[in-house]
Design a protein around this motif. Structure first.
Motif, PDB file in Angstrom:
ATOM      1  N   ARG A 180      11.930 -17.482 -31.137  1.00 19.28           N
ATOM      2  CA  ARG A 180      12.455 -16.987 -29.854  1.00 19.28           C
ATOM      3  C   ARG A 180      11.959 -15.575 -29.575  1.00 19.28           C
ATOM      4  O   ARG A 180      11.585 -15.252 -28.437  1.00 19.28           O
ATOM      5  CB  ARG A 180      13.979 -17.026 -29.863  1.00 19.28           C
ATOM      6  CG  ARG A 180      14.572 -18.429 -29.898  1.00 19.28           C
ATOM      7  CD  ARG A 180      16.083 -18.410 -29.828  1.00 19.28           C
ATOM      8  NE  ARG A 180      16.560 -17.848 -28.575  1.00 19.28           N
ATOM      9  CZ  ARG A 180      17.847 -17.677 -28.273  1.00 19.28           C
ATOM     10  NH1 ARG A 180      18.783 -18.010 -29.172  1.00 19.28           N
ATOM     11  NH2 ARG A 180      18.210 -17.179 -27.109  1.00 19.28           N
ATOM     12  N   ASN A 181      11.970 -14.723 -30.592  1.00 21.28           N
ATOM     13  CA  ASN A 181      11.469 -13.358 -30.408  1.00 21.28           C
ATOM     14  C   ASN A 181       9.987 -13.373 -30.045  1.00 21.28           C
ATOM     15  O   ASN A 181       9.538 -12.622 -29.173  1.00 21.28           O
ATOM     16  CB  ASN A 181      11.689 -12.540 -31.678  1.00 21.28           C
ATOM     17  CG  ASN A 181      13.155 -12.325 -31.996  1.00 21.28           C
ATOM     18  OD1 ASN A 181      14.008 -12.423 -31.128  1.00 21.28           O
ATOM     19  ND2 ASN A 181      13.446 -12.028 -33.252  1.00 21.28           N
ATOM     20  N   ALA A 182       9.224 -14.207 -30.729  1.00 21.81           N
ATOM     21  CA  ALA A 182       7.792 -14.284 -30.469  1.00 21.81           C
ATOM     22  C   ALA A 182       7.518 -14.801 -29.065  1.00 21.81           C
ATOM     23  O   ALA A 182       6.626 -14.296 -28.361  1.00 21.81           O
ATOM     24  CB  ALA A 182       7.118 -15.171 -31.510  1.00 21.81           C
ATOM     25  N   THR A 183       8.263 -15.809 -28.641  1.00 19.61           N
ATOM     26  CA  THR A 183       8.066 -16.370 -27.296  1.00 19.61           C
ATOM     27  C   THR A 183       8.411 -15.342 -26.225  1.00 19.61           C
ATOM     28  O   THR A 183       7.714 -15.236 -25.200  1.00 19.61           O
ATOM     29  CB  THR A 183       8.930 -17.631 -27.119  1.00 19.61           C
ATOM     30  OG1 THR A 183       8.556 -18.604 -28.121  1.00 19.61           O
ATOM     31  CG2 THR A 183       8.725 -18.244 -25.748  1.00 19.61           C
ATOM     32  N   HIS A 184       9.487 -14.574 -26.452  1.00 22.98           N
ATOM     33  CA  HIS A 184       9.839 -13.515 -25.508  1.00 22.98           C
ATOM     34  C   HIS A 184       8.746 -12.451 -25.450  1.00 22.98           C
ATOM     35  O   HIS A 184       8.342 -12.020 -24.365  1.00 22.98           O
ATOM     36  CB  HIS A 184      11.180 -12.891 -25.914  1.00 22.98           C
ATOM     37  CG  HIS A 184      11.719 -11.926 -24.907  1.00 22.98           C
ATOM     38  ND1 HIS A 184      12.850 -11.159 -25.129  1.00 22.98           N
ATOM     39  CD2 HIS A 184      11.274 -11.571 -23.675  1.00 22.98           C
ATOM     40  CE1 HIS A 184      13.080 -10.394 -24.081  1.00 22.98           C
ATOM     41  NE2 HIS A 184      12.137 -10.617 -23.178  1.00 22.98           N
TER      42      HIS A 184
END
Length: 328
Positions: A180-184
């Motif tokens: 999720r952090n990477a996608t954001h």
């Protein structure tokens, strides 16, 4: 004092394990001689070898089958990292499932699956690939620092990864820790940047409600002649942003910068030159001067801020509110 005997050729210029020393018929006395040091348990290397991160991971590679990963891999690839993370002091090693995580002094061992394409074999060590290394940072870095590292991954000169490669990689990591952090962060990353400070400046402007500038978009004069590729720019308002780091204080570079900016102004552009002083607020809660200066330049050139959205009178439901008796 007797001079230590010469090492066998295949052990002279690299770390070697004590098992390798025994296989080469070297006795305990030779492996404890003054011309050798032990960078980690079970390994010997020449005492004259420099104490570097690469040297330490090279030594650990002599006695483990692990892959250099996380902050250590990021440091080897050259990712810009915040100070204070201890990237040079602590070594991160990843072992595949079925192998125990490495447990040694000043080592953080991880155990996770790495696909063959996520491992790069170098001259001295095996290391996680640039894109896998960036993904592993998603649970370590703040959002801004992860975006800065991601822009470095996609940088203009000698990029470590292409945008299409990154976008093809991320769906396969969905549901994994850090996804999720990477996608954001991916939504905020931009290719073709030149420095971490330029990314920091771009994120600062967006956070304060200013429009997103173009990155290294070529500037031309009225005859179509190339002038420069400003760090960032707003083509419609003809506002160019230049971030000048420490090397711009060099007299030769300074003369080149003055000539560069004068040509842009002659072509009708408004040039805003920014430094670290403009990024850091003078007091907590105060707007950085980079924001006020860029906003003023845009307004001067006819930019009209979007009207602030009116807040809804109906309060939004709490995301943590329990359902009612009917399950709603």
């Amino acid at each position: 004092m007797r001079r230590p005997s010469e090492l066998p050729p295949h052990l002279r210029h690299r770390p070697f394990s004590t098992a390798e020393a025994r296989a080469a018929a070297l006795g305990r006395g030779r492996t404890r001689a003054r011309d050798l040091v032990s960078p980690c348990h079970g390994v010997r290397v020449a005492a004259t070898a420099a104490d570097t991160l690469l040297g330490r991971v090279h030594a650990l590679a002599a006695v483990t089958d692990a892959v250099v990963s996380h902050l250590s891999a990021a440091a080897l690839w050259g990712f810009p990292l915040p100070s204070g993370l201890g990237a040079d002091a602590i070594v991160h090693l990843t072992s595949q499932p079925g192998h125990r995580a490495v447990r040694r002094k000043n080592v953080i061992g991880h155990q996770q699956f790495l696909a063959p394409e996520e491992i790069i074999t170098g001259a001295h060590v095996r290391c996680t690939s640039p894109v896998r290394t960036w993904f592993d940072l998603a649970n370590i870095l703040s959002l801004d620092d992860l975006v800065i590292a991601g822009d470095f991954l996609l940088r203009r000169r000698q990029p470590l990864c292409t945008l299409s490669e990154l976008d093809a990689y991320l769906p396969g990591r969905k549901g994994k820790p850090g996804s999720r952090n990477a996608t954001h962060a991916r939504t905020l990353m931009r290719p073709r940047t030149d420095s971490p400070k330029e990314t920091e400046l771009r994120l600062l402007l967006l956070r304060h409600g200013l429009p997103e500038p173009g990155i290294n978009v070529p500037m031309f004069d009225a005859t179509g002649g190339w002038i420069q590729d400003p760090d960032m720019s707003y083509e419609r308002e003809k506002v160019a942003l230049q971030y000048d780091g420490g090397h711009h204080a060099d007299p030769g570079q300074r003369r080149s910068d003055i000539f560069r900016d004068e040509r842009a102004r002659d072509a009708g552009w408004r040039v805003v030159v920014l430094t670290q002083w403009d990024l850091t607020p003078f007091r907590p809660g105060m707007e950085p001067t980079a924001v006020s200066r860029v906003r003023a330049a845009l307004l001067e050139r006819g930019w009209v801020p979007a009207p602030a959205s009116r807040p809804s009178r109906r309060p939004a439901p709490s995301p943590t509110a329990p359902p009612d008796r009917n399950g709603r």
